[in-house]
Scaffold this motif. Structure first.
Motif, PDB file in Angstrom:
ATOM      1  N   SER A   2      15.545 -13.219 -32.678  1.00 19.14           N
ATOM      2  CA  SER A   2      15.028 -13.941 -31.524  1.00 19.14           C
ATOM      3  C   SER A   2      16.099 -14.076 -30.445  1.00 19.14           C
ATOM      4  O   SER A   2      17.266 -14.302 -30.726  1.00 19.14           O
ATOM      5  N   ASP A   3      15.680 -13.931 -29.189  1.00 19.28           N
ATOM      6  CA  ASP A   3      16.585 -14.128 -28.061  1.00 19.28           C
ATOM      7  C   ASP A   3      16.502 -15.555 -27.533  1.00 19.28           C
ATOM      8  O   ASP A   3      17.124 -15.872 -26.527  1.00 19.28           O
ATOM      9  N   SER A   4      15.725 -16.411 -28.195  1.00 24.49           N
ATOM     10  CA  SER A   4      15.580 -17.769 -27.702  1.00 24.49           C
ATOM     11  C   SER A   4      16.900 -18.530 -27.817  1.00 24.49           C
ATOM     12  O   SER A   4      17.773 -18.177 -28.596  1.00 24.49           O
ATOM     13  N   VAL A   5      17.012 -19.569 -26.989  1.00 24.04           N
ATOM     14  CA  VAL A   5      18.210 -20.402 -26.952  1.00 24.04           C
ATOM     15  C   VAL A   5      17.811 -21.792 -27.431  1.00 24.04           C
ATOM     16  O   VAL A   5      16.878 -22.398 -26.891  1.00 24.04           O
ATOM     17  N   ARG A   6      18.523 -22.281 -28.443  1.00 20.97           N
ATOM     18  CA  ARG A   6      18.254 -23.603 -29.021  1.00 20.97           C
ATOM     19  C   ARG A   6      19.425 -24.523 -28.729  1.00 20.97           C
ATOM     20  O   ARG A   6      20.571 -24.172 -29.022  1.00 20.97           O
ATOM     21  N   LEU A   7      19.120 -25.696 -28.181  1.00 26.91           N
ATOM     22  CA  LEU A   7      20.162 -26.661 -27.853  1.00 26.91           C
ATOM     23  C   LEU A   7      19.903 -27.991 -28.538  1.00 26.91           C
ATOM     24  O   LEU A   7      18.747 -28.429 -28.634  1.00 26.91           O
ATOM     25  N   LEU A   8      20.975 -28.607 -28.991  1.00 29.20           N
ATOM     26  CA  LEU A   8      20.945 -29.970 -29.500  1.00 29.20           C
ATOM     27  C   LEU A   8      21.870 -30.746 -28.564  1.00 29.20           C
ATOM     28  O   LEU A   8      23.043 -30.399 -28.428  1.00 29.20           O
ATOM     29  N   ILE A   9      21.324 -31.755 -27.910  1.00 27.10           N
ATOM     30  CA  ILE A   9      22.071 -32.493 -26.894  1.00 27.10           C
ATOM     31  C   ILE A   9      22.157 -33.947 -27.327  1.00 27.10           C
ATOM     32  O   ILE A   9      21.138 -34.612 -27.518  1.00 27.10           O
ATOM     33  N   PRO A  30       7.102 -33.846 -18.827  1.00 25.53           N
ATOM     34  CA  PRO A  30       5.966 -32.984 -18.451  1.00 25.53           C
ATOM     35  C   PRO A  30       6.368 -31.859 -17.493  1.00 25.53           C
ATOM     36  O   PRO A  30       5.841 -30.748 -17.581  1.00 25.53           O
ATOM     37  N   LEU A  31       7.303 -32.140 -16.603  1.00 24.51           N
ATOM     38  CA  LEU A  31       7.770 -31.114 -15.661  1.00 24.51           C
ATOM     39  C   LEU A  31       8.539 -30.016 -16.388  1.00 24.51           C
ATOM     40  O   LEU A  31       8.327 -28.825 -16.135  1.00 24.51           O
ATOM     41  N   VAL A  32       9.406 -30.413 -17.300  1.00 22.97           N
ATOM     42  CA  VAL A  32      10.204 -29.431 -18.043  1.00 22.97           C
ATOM     43  C   VAL A  32       9.310 -28.612 -18.961  1.00 22.97           C
ATOM     44  O   VAL A  32       9.417 -27.382 -19.020  1.00 22.97           O
ATOM     45  N   ARG A  33       8.422 -29.270 -19.667  1.00 24.17           N
ATOM     46  CA  ARG A  33       7.549 -28.545 -20.606  1.00 24.17           C
ATOM     47  C   ARG A  33       6.632 -27.554 -19.897  1.00 24.17           C
ATOM     48  O   ARG A  33       6.171 -26.587 -20.508  1.00 24.17           O
ATOM     49  N   ALA A  34       6.368 -27.769 -18.611  1.00 22.79           N
ATOM     50  CA  ALA A  34       5.528 -26.849 -17.832  1.00 22.79           C
ATOM     51  C   ALA A  34       6.315 -25.659 -17.285  1.00 22.79           C
ATOM     52  O   ALA A  34       5.719 -24.704 -16.779  1.00 22.79           O
ATOM     53  N   GLU A  35       7.635 -25.685 -17.405  1.00 24.70           N
ATOM     54  CA  GLU A  35       8.452 -24.591 -16.893  1.00 24.70           C
ATOM     55  C   GLU A  35       8.248 -23.326 -17.715  1.00 24.70           C
ATOM     56  O   GLU A  35       8.076 -23.391 -18.938  1.00 24.70           O
ATOM     57  N   THR A  36       8.317 -22.202 -17.046  1.00 26.72           N
ATOM     58  CA  THR A  36       8.249 -20.910 -17.722  1.00 26.72           C
ATOM     59  C   THR A  36       9.418 -20.802 -18.694  1.00 26.72           C
ATOM     60  O   THR A  36      10.564 -21.041 -18.317  1.00 26.72           O
ATOM     61  N   GLY A  37       9.117 -20.495 -19.932  1.00 30.34           N
ATOM     62  CA  GLY A  37      10.153 -20.278 -20.930  1.00 30.34           C
ATOM     63  C   GLY A  37      10.497 -21.470 -21.788  1.00 30.34           C
ATOM     64  O   GLY A  37      11.255 -21.346 -22.741  1.00 30.34           O
ATOM     65  N   CYS A  38       9.950 -22.644 -21.481  1.00 30.50           N
ATOM     66  CA  CYS A  38      10.232 -23.817 -22.306  1.00 30.50           C
ATOM     67  C   CYS A  38       9.376 -23.769 -23.567  1.00 30.50           C
ATOM     68  O   CYS A  38       8.149 -23.749 -23.504  1.00 30.50           O
ATOM     69  N   LEU A  39      10.045 -23.749 -24.720  1.00 31.70           N
ATOM     70  CA  LEU A  39       9.349 -23.758 -26.008  1.00 31.70           C
ATOM     71  C   LEU A  39       9.381 -25.134 -26.658  1.00 31.70           C
ATOM     72  O   LEU A  39       8.492 -25.476 -27.436  1.00 31.70           O
ATOM     73  N   ARG A  62      18.077 -16.955 -22.091  1.00 32.04           N
ATOM     74  CA  ARG A  62      19.143 -17.563 -21.289  1.00 32.04           C
ATOM     75  C   ARG A  62      18.725 -17.644 -19.820  1.00 32.04           C
ATOM     76  O   ARG A  62      19.093 -18.579 -19.111  1.00 32.04           O
ATOM     77  N   GLU A  63      17.954 -16.674 -19.377  1.00 34.46           N
ATOM     78  CA  GLU A  63      17.482 -16.676 -17.997  1.00 34.46           C
ATOM     79  C   GLU A  63      16.545 -17.861 -17.746  1.00 34.46           C
ATOM     80  O   GLU A  63      16.637 -18.513 -16.699  1.00 34.46           O
ATOM     81  N   ALA A  64      15.671 -18.151 -18.699  1.00 34.91           N
ATOM     82  CA  ALA A  64      14.761 -19.296 -18.558  1.00 34.91           C
ATOM     83  C   ALA A  64      15.554 -20.597 -18.532  1.00 34.91           C
ATOM     84  O   ALA A  64      15.258 -21.500 -17.732  1.00 34.91           O
ATOM     85  N   LEU A  65      16.574 -20.705 -19.380  1.00 31.37           N
ATOM     86  CA  LEU A  65      17.416 -21.899 -19.395  1.00 31.37           C
ATOM     87  C   LEU A  65      18.172 -22.038 -18.073  1.00 31.37           C
ATOM     88  O   LEU A  65      18.262 -23.131 -17.507  1.00 31.37           O
ATOM     89  N   ALA A  66      18.698 -20.943 -17.557  1.00 35.21           N
ATOM     90  CA  ALA A  66      19.422 -20.980 -16.281  1.00 35.21           C
ATOM     91  C   ALA A  66      18.498 -21.410 -15.150  1.00 35.21           C
ATOM     92  O   ALA A  66      18.883 -22.206 -14.277  1.00 35.21           O
ATOM     93  N   ALA A  67      17.264 -20.917 -15.149  1.00 34.21           N
ATOM     94  CA  ALA A  67      16.300 -21.315 -14.118  1.00 34.21           C
ATOM     95  C   ALA A  67      15.983 -22.804 -14.234  1.00 34.21           C
ATOM     96  O   ALA A  67      15.871 -23.515 -13.224  1.00 34.21           O
ATOM     97  N   HIS A  68      15.855 -23.294 -15.447  1.00 34.16           N
ATOM     98  CA  HIS A  68      15.603 -24.718 -15.699  1.00 34.16           C
ATOM     99  C   HIS A  68      16.692 -25.580 -15.067  1.00 34.16           C
ATOM    100  O   HIS A  68      16.409 -26.591 -14.438  1.00 34.16           O
TER     101      HIS A  68
END
Length: 100
Positions: A2-9, A30-39, A62-68
């Protein structure tokens, strides 16, 4: 693989200000969850400590995270969070596969 990015903050608020973190998350989620690429975008309070939290995020790439990170709502949150947080959040990137 998987190319997904997982973060624990890990987030700690100033004493007695955990409710402000919860309110900020409720507005932002709700805004973040509606973003393209948010799982995944889920906030959990640490048991027994009303001022400590763990935010779990997962993004398709990583591109979706950078856009976020450049969205207006995240720029605003980044400017507001220091008013109630005890310090910067600690961000840990998790490997794609569990160890065992």
């Amino acid at each position: 693989m998987s190319d997904s990015v997982r973060l624990l903050i890990m987030i700690t608020t100033q004493p007695g200000r955990g409710h402000e973190q919860v309110a900020a998350f409720e507005r932002l989620a709700p805004l973040v969850r509606a973003e393209t690429g948010c799982l995944r975008y889920d906030l959990h309070r640490v048991t027994g400590d009303p001022d400590r939290f763990v935010l779990l995020e997962e993004w398709t790439s990583r591109e979706a995270l950078a856009a976020h990170d450049t969205t207006p709502h995240m720029i605003e949150a980044d400017a507001t969070n220091p008013t109630f947080r005890a310090g910067p959040a600690q961000v840990l990137e998790l490997s794609a596969q569990p160890v065992a």
